[in-house]
Scaffold this motif. Structure first.
Motif, mmCIF file in Angstrom:
data_model
loop_
_atom_site.group_PDB
_atom_site.id
_atom_site.type_symbol
_atom_site.label_atom_id
_atom_site.label_comp_id
_atom_site.label_asym_id
_atom_site.label_seq_id
_atom_site.Cartn_x
_atom_site.Cartn_y
_atom_site.Cartn_z
ATOM 1 N N GLU A 99 0.825 -1.205 0.000
ATOM 2 C CA GLU A 99 0.000 0.000 0.000
ATOM 3 C C GLU A 99 0.863 1.261 0.000
ATOM 4 N N GLU A 100 1.935 1.265 0.782
ATOM 5 C CA GLU A 100 2.807 2.440 0.848
ATOM 6 C C GLU A 100 3.499 2.712 -0.479
ATOM 7 N N ARG A 101 3.855 1.669 -1.202
ATOM 8 C CA ARG A 101 4.651 1.829 -2.424
ATOM 9 C C ARG A 101 3.803 2.007 -3.684
ATOM 10 N N ALA A 102 2.477 1.883 -3.562
ATOM 11 C CA ALA A 102 1.598 1.981 -4.731
ATOM 12 C C ALA A 102 0.896 3.337 -4.786
ATOM 13 N N ASP A 103 0.599 3.750 -6.014
ATOM 14 C CA ASP A 103 -0.185 4.963 -6.251
ATOM 15 C C ASP A 103 -1.622 4.636 -6.638
ATOM 16 N N ALA A 104 -1.883 3.374 -6.967
ATOM 17 C CA ALA A 104 -3.219 2.922 -7.364
ATOM 18 C C ALA A 104 -3.269 1.408 -7.191
ATOM 19 N N PHE A 105 -4.488 0.867 -7.137
ATOM 20 C CA PHE A 105 -4.677 -0.560 -6.906
ATOM 21 C C PHE A 105 -5.625 -1.143 -7.952
ATOM 22 N N LEU A 106 -5.222 -2.280 -8.516
ATOM 23 C CA LEU A 106 -6.037 -2.999 -9.485
ATOM 24 C C LEU A 106 -6.201 -4.434 -9.005
ATOM 25 N N THR A 107 -7.444 -4.866 -8.859
ATOM 26 C CA THR A 107 -7.725 -6.235 -8.452
ATOM 27 C C THR A 107 -8.218 -7.024 -9.645
ATOM 28 N N LEU A 108 -7.511 -8.105 -9.946
ATOM 29 C CA LEU A 108 -7.871 -9.041 -11.006
ATOM 30 C C LEU A 108 -8.565 -10.241 -10.365
#
Length: 185
Positions: A99-108
């Motif tokens: 979470e800290e290292r991401a700018d957005a989240f995509l769930t497949l």
């Protein structure tokens, strides 16, 4: 953050399915992340969809960060080809780093681990812990039953419209990537 400065998308997906269609979907996601000049944050496994997304992203020139708890290093065959591989002590630490290292989240498509990551990220966004895009790719109606259940929860007053507004349900890759786009600065 712009793509040029390292916009990073965290992809949650299965580390167990052998379904070739889903593995190909994950590879297409990795290829598109690379094509856009983005970075990939993943669960650090080199198997199934998780491995496919990372391998394809690297093949396209994307920087890949894999985050894996030490007890899964052998089970998920740690992605030692990652540009950066972080081994954590626990699953909770894994999710925190992702979470800290991401700018957005995509769930497949994925199973209970994928769902747990999705729900935690969605809830964190709704509670104001982060303002990052949260996108659920409902490829070929994979999450139809879940989305029906969530609609029932909304109808019964357990999920608010504000919570629903915090996640984008995308039916295909183009709409998923449109929802992931960094906000203009």
């Amino acid at each position: 953050m712009t793509a040029a400065s390292g916009y990073a998308v965290c992809v949650y997906c299965s580390a167990s399915t052998t379904d070739p269609e889903h593995v190909r979907l994950a590879a297409r996601v990795g290829t598109e992340i690379a094509r856009r000049g983005w970075r990939l944050v993943s669960g650090g496994g080199h198997v199934s969809m998780m491995g496919a997304v990372a391998t394809a992203a690297r093949a396209g020139g994307a920087h890949t960060l894999g985050v894996i708890p030490k007890h899964l290093v052998h089970q998920e065959v740690a992605d030692v080809d990652s540009d950066e591989l972080v081994v954590t002590d626990t699953m909770r630490q894994r999710k925190q780093v992702m979470e800290e290292r991401a700018d957005a989240f995509l769930t497949l498509p994925g199973g209970i681990g994928t769902l747990e990551e999705f729900f935690e990220t969605w809830t964190g966004g709704y509670l104001g812990e982060h303002g990052k895009p949260v996108v659920l790719l409902d490829a070929d109606g994979f999450y139809g039953g879940l989305l029906d259940w969530i609609a029932t929860l909304r109808d019964r007053g357990f999920v608010t419209a504000a919570a629903l507004d915090r996640v984008v349900v995308a039916p295909d890759l183009p709409s998923a990537f449109a929802a992931l786009e960094p906000a203009p600065v």
